[in-house]
Design a protein around this motif. Structure first.
Motif, PDB file in Angstrom:
ATOM      1  N   GLY A 212       0.827  -1.203   0.000  1.00  0.00           N
ATOM      2  CA  GLY A 212       0.000   0.000   0.000  1.00  0.00           C
ATOM      3  C   GLY A 212       0.860   1.252   0.000  1.00  0.00           C
ATOM      4  N   ILE A 213       1.948   1.220   0.777  1.00  0.00           N
ATOM      5  CA  ILE A 213       2.894   2.340   0.777  1.00  0.00           C
ATOM      6  C   ILE A 213       3.519   2.488  -0.600  1.00  0.00           C
ATOM      7  CG2 ILE A 213       5.057   3.200   1.761  1.00  0.00           C
ATOM      8  CD1 ILE A 213       4.320   1.639   4.330  1.00  0.00           C
ATOM      9  N   LEU A 214       3.901   1.356  -1.195  1.00  0.00           N
ATOM     10  CA  LEU A 214       4.507   1.390  -2.518  1.00  0.00           C
ATOM     11  C   LEU A 214       3.537   1.941  -3.554  1.00  0.00           C
ATOM     12  CD1 LEU A 214       6.889   0.694  -4.354  1.00  0.00           C
ATOM     13  CD2 LEU A 214       5.961  -1.624  -4.561  1.00  0.00           C
ATOM     14  N   SER A 215       2.255   1.610  -3.412  1.00  0.00           N
ATOM     15  CA  SER A 215       1.265   2.105  -4.377  1.00  0.00           C
ATOM     16  C   SER A 215       1.166   3.623  -4.330  1.00  0.00           C
ATOM     17  CB  SER A 215      -0.099   1.479  -4.101  1.00  0.00           C
ATOM     18  OG  SER A 215      -0.646   1.954  -2.885  1.00  0.00           O
ATOM     19  N   ALA A 216       1.340   4.202  -3.131  1.00  0.00           N
ATOM     20  CA  ALA A 216       1.318   5.659  -3.013  1.00  0.00           C
ATOM     21  C   ALA A 216       2.517   6.283  -3.713  1.00  0.00           C
ATOM     22  CB  ALA A 216       1.300   6.061  -1.539  1.00  0.00           C
ATOM     23  N   VAL A 217       3.652   5.605  -3.613  1.00  0.00           N
ATOM     24  CA  VAL A 217       4.852   6.093  -4.313  1.00  0.00           C
ATOM     25  C   VAL A 217       4.646   5.999  -5.818  1.00  0.00           C
ATOM     26  CG1 VAL A 217       7.318   5.702  -4.666  1.00  0.00           C
ATOM     27  CG2 VAL A 217       6.338   5.444  -2.380  1.00  0.00           C
ATOM     28  N   ILE A 218       4.052   4.884  -6.261  1.00  0.00           N
ATOM     29  CA  ILE A 218       3.775   4.719  -7.695  1.00  0.00           C
ATOM     30  C   ILE A 218       2.860   5.831  -8.187  1.00  0.00           C
ATOM     31  CG2 ILE A 218       2.616   3.242  -9.391  1.00  0.00           C
ATOM     32  CD1 ILE A 218       3.542   0.828  -7.768  1.00  0.00           C
TER      33      ILE A 218
END
Length: 519
Positions: free
Chosen positions: A474-480
């Motif tokens: 979920g954190i990575l999706s925000a970065v994406i």
């Protein structure tokens, strides 16, 4: 053959003649991990506990748990969605340099919450987290509405998410460890509360944001600057949500005085409390319970699943190692964590950023009003409530948990691909509803399957790490989202492919809980 091994064989034979065929007409309800345990004493005691729970049957106690544990599901989705709902409006007031900081704050809080409450469930027990997590969440949700600036808002969101993030770890484990084997399908139905939490978030947004929000100057250059006075809508959403969670937390403490779960007590060698707990439930609801302390003691002494010091890395490592006690358990644990990782990326790309995607679709279709946007958002979330209902039905048939996840994953993939052909507002709403319904078939079943196939002594740890993997993505999706345009169909194609992979992985799971009892 030792006395313990003889007892285990005797109990296995008894189970084969016991009328558990309410679950299956051809398969007896043996324990899922019966042949996997490295501790025959624990295995024998677990069989006795499962027999006692089956003998007592389903009571009003389990019905209370269905609702009170469901509150945790609802709160998890409520907190997660609210941060995405209010972020853009709060940003107009605070002018942040990093607009997606709230998403990262929420997922960091939920990551730490899943790990903390998950490990604590195996180290100190389920009861403490069950009673405290929602109360902790509610306090900071209310305080978040009074945030004076963007960093403080992020801090309070993270703290609120920390409390809420432990509920998915605990609620499934606690409910499962009191469920009779023939009713374990209810664990999948419990996921309907996730959709209820989404609906509440949508209704709060629909109620407050259209009427108590400032206008974006980028949309209307003549609009006055956004200040606290003319932009209270997002604060009202937090106040209302925090107050609701607070009421839920009080109900959890007062309506049901939760005893520590029998299966946790067995794992730590507290046999007398196991008998007291089950006998008290049987007495209260006038049900039979033939389990005695002598029966448990006759099995021998359980290897207590704790290190010398519970506040140590050795304690943590002991529980992680317990999830890999055998080859099949290791494969199962790894595939479960991988599945949670995949859906941790697919779900946020679709749902956390759904408001911005809906807004872009609305603009394309000629309707940009906040009222319509949040009305549609609420309607979509209503559909999510009903996904776990057919999932629960399928789980109670020969299709089983694995088959249900395969069906849910493939149907969701089809709807995602079809979504790219949306050309008007009605189609946009319809396909969003269909996607939210179908993905909850898979998601709800995965939530239930995970604790079912994990050993009780390490269930909190395995569940916590699984959900932790989800939060990391979920954190990575925000970065994406900061480097990719989420207003395009690209996230839809990615999500479709991920659900296909999830369906394949589900088919490869080594354990099928249908017709079996959790260990």
């Amino acid at each position: 053959m030792s006395n313990t091994e003889k007892l285990a064989v005797q109990q296995t034979n008894e189970e084969k003649s016991h009328p558990y065929d309410e679950v299956s007409t051809t398969t007896t309800a043996l324990d899922i991990l019966s042949m996997e345990h490295t501790d025959p004493v624990l295995d024998a005691k677990m069989r006795l506990v499962n027999n006692a729970i089956d003998e007592i049957g389903f009571t009003a106690y389990q019905w209370k748990m269905f609702f009170l544990n469901g509150f945790g599901y609802a709160v998890d989705s409520l907190i997660l969605l609210i941060q995405g709902i209010i972020a853009s409006q709060a940003a107009l007031e605070f002018h942040p340099s990093y607009a997606l900081a709230m998403t990262i704050a929420a997922y960091v809080g939920m990551l730490l919450g899943a790990i903390f409450w998950g490990f604590s469930a195996d180290i100190i027990g389920r009861r403490f987290a069950f009673n405290c997590s929602l109360l902790f969440c509610s306090i900071f949700a209310i305080v978040a509405g009074a945030s004076p600036n963007w960093p403080v808002l992020g801090l309070f969101i993270a703290l609120s998410a920390f409390g809420g993030g432990g509920n998915l770890v605990l609620d499934t484990a606690v409910f499962l460890e009191y469920l009779p084997s023939k009713d374990q399908w209810l664990l999948t139905l419990l996921a309907a509360w996730w959709g209820i939490g989404q609906l509440i978030a949508g209704l709060f947004a629909w109620a407050f944001l259209p009427n108590f929000s400032c206008t974006d100057p980028a949309v209307d250059p003549s609009a006055p600057p956004c200040t606290r006075a003319n932009n209270m809508g997002w604060r009202y959403v937090w106040f209302a949500s925090g107050a609701l969670v607070f009421v839920m937390s009080i109900l959890r403490i007062t309506i049901i005085h939760l005893n520590e779960t029998p299966k946790y007590l067995v794992g730590v060698g507290r046999d007398e409390q196991v008998v007291e707990t089950l006998q008290s439930i049987a007495h209260k609801y006038n049900r039979p319970c033939s389990l005695t302390l002598q029966q448990l003691e006759a099995c021998g002494v359980t290897k207590v699943s704790h290190a010398k010091s519970r506040a140590s890395f050795a304690e943590v490592w002991l529980h992680i190692r317990g999830l890999y006690a055998t080859r099949r358990m290791g494969i199962s644990t790894t595939l479960i964590w991988f599945s949670w990782t995949l859906i941790g990326l697919a779900y946020p790309l679709y749902n956390v950023f759904l408001p911005s995607y809906l807004k872009s679709r609305g603009a394309q279709f000629g309707d940009t009003s906040a009222y319509t946007q949040w009305r549609n958002y609420a309607v979509i979330n209503v559909c999510g409530i009903f996904g776990p209902i057919p999932a629960a039905y399928l789980c109670a048939t020969r299709i089983g948990r694995r088959g249900t996840m395969v069906v849910g994953g493939l149907i969701t993939m089809v709807f995602f691909f079809a979504y790219t052909q949306v050309r008007n507002d009605a189609q946009n709403l319809g396909f969003n509803c269909a996607v939210n319904f179908s993905l909850n078939i898979y998601y709800g079943t995965l939530y239930a399957y995970t604790p079912e196939v994990l050993p009780s002594a390490h269930r909190g740890t395995g569940n916590g790490i699984a959900i932790g993997c989800n939060r990391i993505m979920g954190i990575l999706s925000a970065v994406i989202a900061t480097v990719a345009d989420t207003n395009t169909p690209v996230p839809i194609y990615i999500c479709a492919a991920l659900y296909l992979v999830m369906a394949i992985v589900a088919a490869l799971f080594p354990f099928e809980p249908y017709g079996r009892r959790s260990s």
